[in-house]
Every structure is written in structure tokens, then in C-alpha cells.
Enzyme design. Structure first.
Site, PDB file in Angstrom:
ATOM      1  N   GLN A  31       4.116 -41.955 -13.602  1.00 31.31           N
ATOM      2  CA  GLN A  31       3.960 -41.723 -15.033  1.00 31.31           C
ATOM      3  C   GLN A  31       5.148 -42.260 -15.825  1.00 31.31           C
ATOM      4  O   GLN A  31       6.203 -42.531 -15.269  1.00 31.31           O
ATOM      5  CB  GLN A  31       3.807 -40.220 -15.284  1.00 31.31           C
ATOM      6  N   HIS A  62       7.387 -20.475 -19.418  1.00 37.05           N
ATOM      7  CA  HIS A  62       7.776 -20.185 -18.032  1.00 37.05           C
ATOM      8  C   HIS A  62       7.786 -18.688 -17.743  1.00 37.05           C
ATOM      9  O   HIS A  62       7.387 -18.259 -16.657  1.00 37.05           O
ATOM     10  CB  HIS A  62       9.135 -20.825 -17.729  1.00 37.05           C
ATOM     11  N   ASP A 137       1.826 -34.333  -3.235  1.00 43.63           N
ATOM     12  CA  ASP A 137       0.672 -33.986  -4.069  1.00 43.63           C
ATOM     13  C   ASP A 137       0.273 -32.532  -3.804  1.00 43.63           C
ATOM     14  O   ASP A 137      -0.010 -32.159  -2.649  1.00 43.63           O
ATOM     15  CB  ASP A 137      -0.467 -34.947  -3.699  1.00 43.63           C
ATOM     16  N   GLY A 138       0.229 -31.736  -4.853  1.00 38.29           N
ATOM     17  CA  GLY A 138      -0.126 -30.326  -4.712  1.00 38.29           C
ATOM     18  C   GLY A 138      -1.537 -30.142  -4.180  1.00 38.29           C
ATOM     19  O   GLY A 138      -1.820 -29.182  -3.460  1.00 38.29           O
ATOM     20  N   ASP A 155       1.662 -25.126 -12.347  1.00 40.13           N
ATOM     21  CA  ASP A 155       2.424 -25.561 -13.530  1.00 40.13           C
ATOM     22  C   ASP A 155       2.215 -27.056 -13.670  1.00 40.13           C
ATOM     23  O   ASP A 155       3.111 -27.858 -13.449  1.00 40.13           O
ATOM     24  CB  ASP A 155       3.900 -25.201 -13.330  1.00 40.13           C
ATOM     25  N   SER A 156       0.996 -27.409 -14.021  1.00 40.00           N
ATOM     26  CA  SER A 156       0.628 -28.836 -14.049  1.00 40.00           C
ATOM     27  C   SER A 156       0.748 -29.392 -15.465  1.00 40.00           C
ATOM     28  O   SER A 156       0.813 -28.629 -16.429  1.00 40.00           O
ATOM     29  CB  SER A 156      -0.822 -28.985 -13.605  1.00 40.00           C
ATOM     30  N   PRO A 162      -2.130 -37.899 -12.595  1.00 40.13           N
ATOM     31  CA  PRO A 162      -2.018 -37.212 -11.299  1.00 40.13           C
ATOM     32  C   PRO A 162      -2.401 -35.739 -11.349  1.00 40.13           C
ATOM     33  O   PRO A 162      -2.678 -35.122 -10.318  1.00 40.13           O
ATOM     34  CB  PRO A 162      -0.538 -37.374 -10.932  1.00 40.13           C
TER      35      PRO A 162
END
Ligand code: SAM
EC number: 2.5.1.16
Length: 282
Positions: A31, A62, A137-138, A155-156, A162
Site C-alpha cells: 500500500q 483503540h 496475512d491475518g 484492527d483492519s 489487503p
């Protein structure tokens, strides 16, 4: 004339930030990453034209992402954070008496550059003995891991690039597989007034997989357009029904210092305006 950063998240509406000083700009493998200073919000992290976090208001996001599930759970030992490369979610997670806080972030540049240019975000959490950072990659991580977690926090970024896979049914199904009984999955579901599909789709998928599904709200100024929605999913109704008294006891026992979260805000955040409730069913 000041240089300006224009967010490109929405087609017909937007926000801009004046750039007092650009600290970093790079096209990573995943990115476009920009870090700059703004007179109102402090340091700002943007990915692919979308504001991710600022030193000025990140505490709202958060704290609500982390303290709501962890205090409701009450006995969480192992937490998984998917995304969250700036370290803000990890910062709040390690304030709890956990055995482990594992963060899986796809882009090592977000981690490294946040450590260098935005150290306030993680505030030393990357060095906490409970913290484990996995670069990957989660989606693949939850598909393949044998580990089980009490709380999984997604937390994307928004469902573009992605992050898109982190909003899919397969991903949520694997998250369910990776949760211990009574575990809680938390997702970020965008700003309902502008991204209503994220709430409608999220509710549709999660309610097919979990016993208890809900959404809660918090207003984060730089996620513009109204309050943002967090998804909540669990195989048990017990953690969401946790009483205010219990939340207050746990909050005090952990001696949490917060700028936004309180047990009262926690409870009230689940009260949805009818127009947002209706989005759940489309
Ligand atoms: N608070 C932010 C928001 O709502 O806009 C999210 C910020 S956080 C920096 C999002 C992180 O998710 C980014 O660092 C991005 O690299 C990471 N990410 C995106 N897709 C991912 C994936 N498939 N697996 C793991 N991390 C991912």
C-alpha cells in the site's frame, strides 16, 4: 499555500488535512503509506488515501476496540490482534494481565515506520514481554494456526486492498474456530452513515456463525461522518451481559488509565439509534 492531504475513502464526501510537515512517504509492497503532521490532530498515518490513525484521537478507537471485550470477558489470557501495525491496539491490550498478545500484521513497513515516526502510538508495547508480532496475512494466520484465543480483535483498514479478506465469511469462520469457548471476536465496521454495507454485511455473516452478535459505537473525529461501529460476536451471551458493577470492579482492579473508555460508556455504547439498528437487517 499549505500542502493538503485529501482522503479518498468516499466518492461524494470527504475530509482534508493540511500537512504542516511530511515525515515519511513510501509505496510499500502492499500500500501507499504517508505519515505527516497536522496542526489539529498531531501526527497522522494514512494508507492508500485513507486516514488510519492520529496521535490526537487514536485513544478513542483503540480503547474501545480493546477494553470493551477484555473487561467484559474478565479472564482473558490470550489475545490475537489482526492488523493494527501502528501498535495502538497492542498498547491498550498489554495493559491487561494477559499471558500473550499476538499481533499479525501484513505490512512490516507499517510496524517499522510507526515505531520510528509514531512511537506515541505503541508507547513501548512492542517491547512488552507479553507481545508477539507476526508479519503475515491475518487471513492465512487464522486459517492455519492451532492456537486458541480468548479475544480476537480485527484492527483492519477499510475493506479495500489487503484488508478486503478480513471482512469475508471464511475469515470470520476461522476466527470462530480459533476462539476458546466464551471467547469474543471484535471487528471494525466503519461509519454506518457512510458505510452502511459494512454493518449490514457484517451482521449478516456474523449472525450466521455466532450465538451473540451486536454492534457498539464510538465517535472518532478522524473517521468522519458520525460514530463508527464495532462488531461483537461470541458463542456466549454472558460477556455482553456483564453488569456495570462487574465492569467497574475490573476497571479499578486493572487500574486502567483511559482518555475515553469508562464502564458507563462501555454499557451505553451498545445502545443504537433506530436507524443504525435497522441497518443490521439491511
Ligand atoms: N484504525 C484503522 C482504521 O480503521 O482505519 C486501522 C489501522 S491499522 C494501521 C490497519 C492495518 O491492517 C494496516 O497496518 C494494514 O497493513 C493491516 N492489514 C491490512 N490487511 C491485512 C491482512 N490481510 N492481514 C493483516 N494485516 C492487514
Amino acid at each position: 499555500m499549505k500542502q493538503v492531504y485529501k482522503e479518498t475513502l468516499h466518492q461524494d464526501y470527504g475530509q482534508f488535512f493540511t500537512i504542516s510537515r511530511e515525515l515519511y512517504r513510501e509505496e510499500t509492497e502492499h500500500q501507499e503509506l504517508v505519515i505527516f503532521e497536522n496542526a489539529v490532530f498531531g501526527k497522522v498515518l494514512a494508507l492508500d488515501g485513507i486516514i488510519q490513525t492520529t496521535t490526537g484521537d487514536n485513544h478513542i478507537y483503540h480503547e474501545m476496540l480493546v477494553h470493551v471485550p477484555l473487561l467484559a470477558h474478565g479472564e482473558a489470557s490470550d489475545v490475537l490482534i489482526v492488523g493494527g501495525g501502528d501498535g495502538g491496539t497492542l498498547r491498550e491490550a498489554v495493559k491487561h494481565p494477559l499471558a500473550s498478545a499476538t499481533m499479525v500484521e501484513i505490512d512490516s513497513h507499517v510496524i517499522d515506520l510507526s515505531k520510528t515516526h509514531l512511537p506515541e502510538l505503541s508507547d513501548g508495547a512492542f517491547d512488552d514481554p507479553k507481545a508477539e508480532v507476526v508479519v503475515g496475512d491475518g487471513y492465512a494466520y487464522v486459517e492455519n494456526t492451532d492456537r486458541r484465543f480468548d479475544v480476537i480483535i480485527v484492527d483492519s483498514s477499510d475493506p479495500i486492498g489487503p484488508s478486503a479478506v478480513l471482512f469475508s465469511e471464511e475469515f470470520y469462520r476461522n476466527c470462530r474456530r480459533c476462539l476458546k469457548p466464551g471467547g469474543i471476536l471484535i471487528t471494525q465496521n466503519g461509519v454506518p452513515y457512510l458505510q452502511s454495507d459494512e454493518l449490514t454485511n457484517g451482521h449478516h455473516i456474523l449472525s450466521g456463525l455466532f450465538e451473540d452478535v451486536a454492534f457498539y459505537l464510538a465517535t472518532v473525529p478522524t473517521y468522519s461522518g458520525g460514530p463508527m461501529a464495532f462488531g461483537w460476536a461470541s458463542d456466549s451471551t454472558a460477556p455482553r451481559n456483564c453488569t456495570l458493577e462487574t465492569l467497574r470492579e475490573r476497571f479499578e482492579t486493572h487500574a486502567l488509565q483511559t482518555g475515553y473508555y469508562t464502564p458507563e460508556i462501555h454499557k451505553g455504547a451498545f445502545a443504537l439509534p433506530p436507524r443504525i439498528s435497522r441497518l443490521m437487517t439491511g
